[in-house]
Design a protein around this motif. Structure first.
Motif, mmCIF file in Angstrom:
data_model
loop_
_atom_site.group_PDB
_atom_site.id
_atom_site.type_symbol
_atom_site.label_atom_id
_atom_site.label_comp_id
_atom_site.label_asym_id
_atom_site.label_seq_id
_atom_site.Cartn_x
_atom_site.Cartn_y
_atom_site.Cartn_z
ATOM 1 N N GLN A 248 4.770 -5.173 0.148
ATOM 2 C CA GLN A 248 5.183 -4.454 -1.140
ATOM 3 C C GLN A 248 5.286 -2.792 -0.984
ATOM 4 O O GLN A 248 4.470 -2.347 -0.428
ATOM 5 C CB GLN A 248 4.444 -5.023 -2.474
ATOM 6 C CG GLN A 248 4.569 -6.581 -2.793
ATOM 7 C CD GLN A 248 3.724 -6.641 -3.703
ATOM 8 O OE1 GLN A 248 2.753 -6.213 -4.103
ATOM 9 N NE2 GLN A 248 4.102 -7.802 -4.545
ATOM 10 N N GLU A 249 6.194 -2.526 -1.975
ATOM 11 C CA GLU A 249 6.159 -0.822 -2.090
ATOM 12 C C GLU A 249 4.975 -0.683 -2.927
ATOM 13 O O GLU A 249 4.453 -1.198 -4.055
ATOM 14 C CB GLU A 249 7.280 -0.709 -2.771
ATOM 15 C CG GLU A 249 7.544 0.948 -3.108
ATOM 16 C CD GLU A 249 8.837 1.339 -3.950
ATOM 17 O OE1 GLU A 249 8.715 1.800 -5.127
ATOM 18 O OE2 GLU A 249 9.601 0.768 -3.371
ATOM 19 N N PHE A 250 4.182 0.164 -2.547
ATOM 20 C CA PHE A 250 3.003 0.699 -3.041
ATOM 21 C C PHE A 250 3.051 1.527 -4.530
ATOM 22 O O PHE A 250 4.037 2.378 -4.488
ATOM 23 C CB PHE A 250 2.068 1.582 -2.317
ATOM 24 C CG PHE A 250 0.749 2.219 -2.882
ATOM 25 C CD1 PHE A 250 -0.321 1.247 -3.385
ATOM 26 C CD2 PHE A 250 0.399 3.543 -3.014
ATOM 27 C CE1 PHE A 250 -1.280 1.655 -4.050
ATOM 28 C CE2 PHE A 250 -0.782 3.776 -3.246
ATOM 29 C CZ PHE A 250 -1.709 2.996 -3.707
ATOM 30 N N VAL A 251 2.548 0.756 -5.683
ATOM 31 C CA VAL A 251 3.138 1.134 -6.914
ATOM 32 C C VAL A 251 3.048 2.768 -7.249
ATOM 33 O O VAL A 251 3.535 3.309 -8.116
ATOM 34 C CB VAL A 251 2.636 0.386 -7.939
ATOM 35 C CG1 VAL A 251 3.359 -1.005 -7.870
ATOM 36 C CG2 VAL A 251 1.158 0.261 -8.013
ATOM 37 N N LYS A 252 1.749 3.137 -6.617
ATOM 38 C CA LYS A 252 1.431 4.659 -7.019
ATOM 39 C C LYS A 252 2.050 5.640 -6.179
ATOM 40 O O LYS A 252 2.004 6.795 -6.580
ATOM 41 C CB LYS A 252 -0.017 4.763 -6.905
ATOM 42 C CG LYS A 252 -0.851 3.998 -7.742
ATOM 43 C CD LYS A 252 -2.376 4.151 -7.522
ATOM 44 C CE LYS A 252 -2.702 5.330 -8.102
ATOM 45 N NZ LYS A 252 -4.347 5.434 -8.042
ATOM 46 N N ASP A 253 2.818 5.121 -5.060
ATOM 47 C CA ASP A 253 3.430 6.220 -4.111
ATOM 48 C C ASP A 253 4.549 5.378 -3.525
ATOM 49 O O ASP A 253 4.179 4.651 -2.418
ATOM 50 C CB ASP A 253 2.544 6.581 -3.383
ATOM 51 C CG ASP A 253 3.268 7.852 -2.432
ATOM 52 O OD1 ASP A 253 4.480 7.845 -2.414
ATOM 53 O OD2 ASP A 253 2.557 8.786 -1.938
ATOM 54 N N GLY A 254 5.766 5.415 -3.862
ATOM 55 C CA GLY A 254 6.799 4.488 -3.271
ATOM 56 C C GLY A 254 7.202 4.904 -1.805
ATOM 57 O O GLY A 254 8.005 4.182 -1.125
ATOM 58 N N GLU A 255 6.600 5.871 -1.338
ATOM 59 C CA GLU A 255 6.752 6.457 0.150
ATOM 60 C C GLU A 255 6.136 5.418 1.045
ATOM 61 O O GLU A 255 6.506 5.357 1.989
ATOM 62 C CB GLU A 255 6.180 7.762 0.275
ATOM 63 C CG GLU A 255 7.005 8.861 -0.472
ATOM 64 C CD GLU A 255 8.427 9.091 0.088
ATOM 65 O OE1 GLU A 255 8.521 9.148 1.213
ATOM 66 O OE2 GLU A 255 9.220 8.927 -0.751
ATOM 67 N N TYR A 256 5.275 4.667 0.738
ATOM 68 C CA TYR A 256 4.325 3.745 1.196
ATOM 69 C C TYR A 256 4.579 2.258 1.032
ATOM 70 O O TYR A 256 4.817 1.887 -0.399
ATOM 71 C CB TYR A 256 2.628 4.007 1.087
ATOM 72 C CG TYR A 256 2.515 5.226 1.470
ATOM 73 C CD1 TYR A 256 2.046 5.591 3.105
ATOM 74 C CD2 TYR A 256 2.274 6.217 0.835
ATOM 75 C CE1 TYR A 256 1.474 6.891 3.333
ATOM 76 C CE2 TYR A 256 1.600 7.583 1.065
ATOM 77 C CZ TYR A 256 1.264 7.700 2.486
ATOM 78 O OH TYR A 256 0.797 8.959 2.956
#
Length: 304
Positions: A248-256
């Motif tokens: 999943q896309e990391f909710v706090k930082d979409g770069e990860y």
């Protein structure tokens, strides 16, 4: 007469009382169920019998690390008001402490454990809480981790409890990383932790749905089968990104992705962090709440 396990279970279901109390009552009553129920009522143990039939879908999900053991529990009550009661919250925390101390194999074993800091079983303490608070209260489920690093997270005062388990090497403190992952789980409730856990039958069903959707799309229907298969493979990556925690896309930082975020945490801290497992309890999930018609309820009360 000999008291069987079935007899004890039957009385337990009739009264909501503990196993040992039911056995003693049947022994005293020489197997007579009516007398056994009367015995339990006289002892004040069956005062909660009527309440035991009510649906308890509110309550609290709670997660904590106690003496190195990661614990998550759900305890239900009938109303949100009671779920915020200090005595109820203390009871939930006591259940978690009991799980950490006893490490029970299942719910029956937990209910027969000595409730933390008392000589009462969890069943007896639960009955005490019903008498004190005046609502049906039920310890519903629990889980725990005894190994690795466990990181707890409680969302919205007990609406959701999450426990994340990480394998950590290099003496680093991965608590913040674990909490971020737990918050992700609380928010998005992924179906799987990793794409490797997605079973063949789930994949087959997803592929089938995607192919049918393309057949029903005028722009896609005429495309060759091999082209459709390639499109399906691409769409499966989207399925993984939506349904599998680590992808999943990391909710706090979409770069990860979550997987890459954990790797970045490990690199920054100078150690190794591996996601092992997690548990997510949401209060009341799967419990069918009774829907009351207010007008009908008043009519019943007035005898109309």
């Amino acid at each position: 007469m000999a008291i069987t396990a079935k007899d004890v279970q039957k009385l337990r279901e009739m009264t909501g009382c503990g196993m040992m109390d039911c056995k003693k009552a049947l022994t005293e009553a020489e197997g007579d169920f009516d007398k056994a129920i009367e015995y339990l009522r006289e002892k004040g143990l069956a005062a909660s019998a009527k309440k035991a039939g009510r649906i308890a879908a509110e309550g609290m999900a709670y997660a904590a690390v106690i003496d190195g053991v990661g614990v998550v529990v759900e305890v239900n009550a009938e109303t949100d008001f009671v779920a915020k009661n200090e005595k109820f919250v203390d009871f939930v925390k006591g259940v978690a402490a009991t799980v950490a101390a006893c490490k029970p194999a299942d719910m029956d074993a937990l209910m027969e454990c000595k409730y933390a800091g008392t000589d009462l079983t969890v069943t007896q303490q639960q009955q005490e809480m019903v008498l004190v608070i005046g609502e049906n209260i039920k310890v519903r489920r629990f889980s725990f981790f005894t190994e690795n690093l466990s990181v707890p997270y409680i969302h919205a005062g007990g609406k959701i409890g999450v426990l994340v388990n990480l394998a950590v090497e290099g003496g680093v403190d991965a608590t913040e990383c674990g909490k971020d992952v737990a918050m992700q789980i609380a928010a998005l409730n992924p179906r799987f932790w990793d794409k490797s856990q997605v079973t063949e039958d789930v994949l087959a069903e997803e592929k089938k749905i995607m192919l049918v959707q393309m057949d029903n799309d005028p722009k896609m229907a005429s495309k060759p089968a091999q082209v459709k298969e390639k499109i399906v493979e691409g769409k499966l990556n989207k399925f993984y990104a939506e349904n599998c925690l680590l992808q999943q896309e990391f909710v706090k930082d979409g770069e990860y992705t979550v997987e890459k975020y954990i790797a970045a945490c490990a690199k920054k801290l100078g150690g190794s962090i591996t996601f092992v497992n997690a548990i997510r309890f949401e209060k009341g999930e799967g419990i069918e709440k009774r829907q009351e018609n207010f007008a009908e309820e008043i009519a019943k009360t007035l005898g109309k």
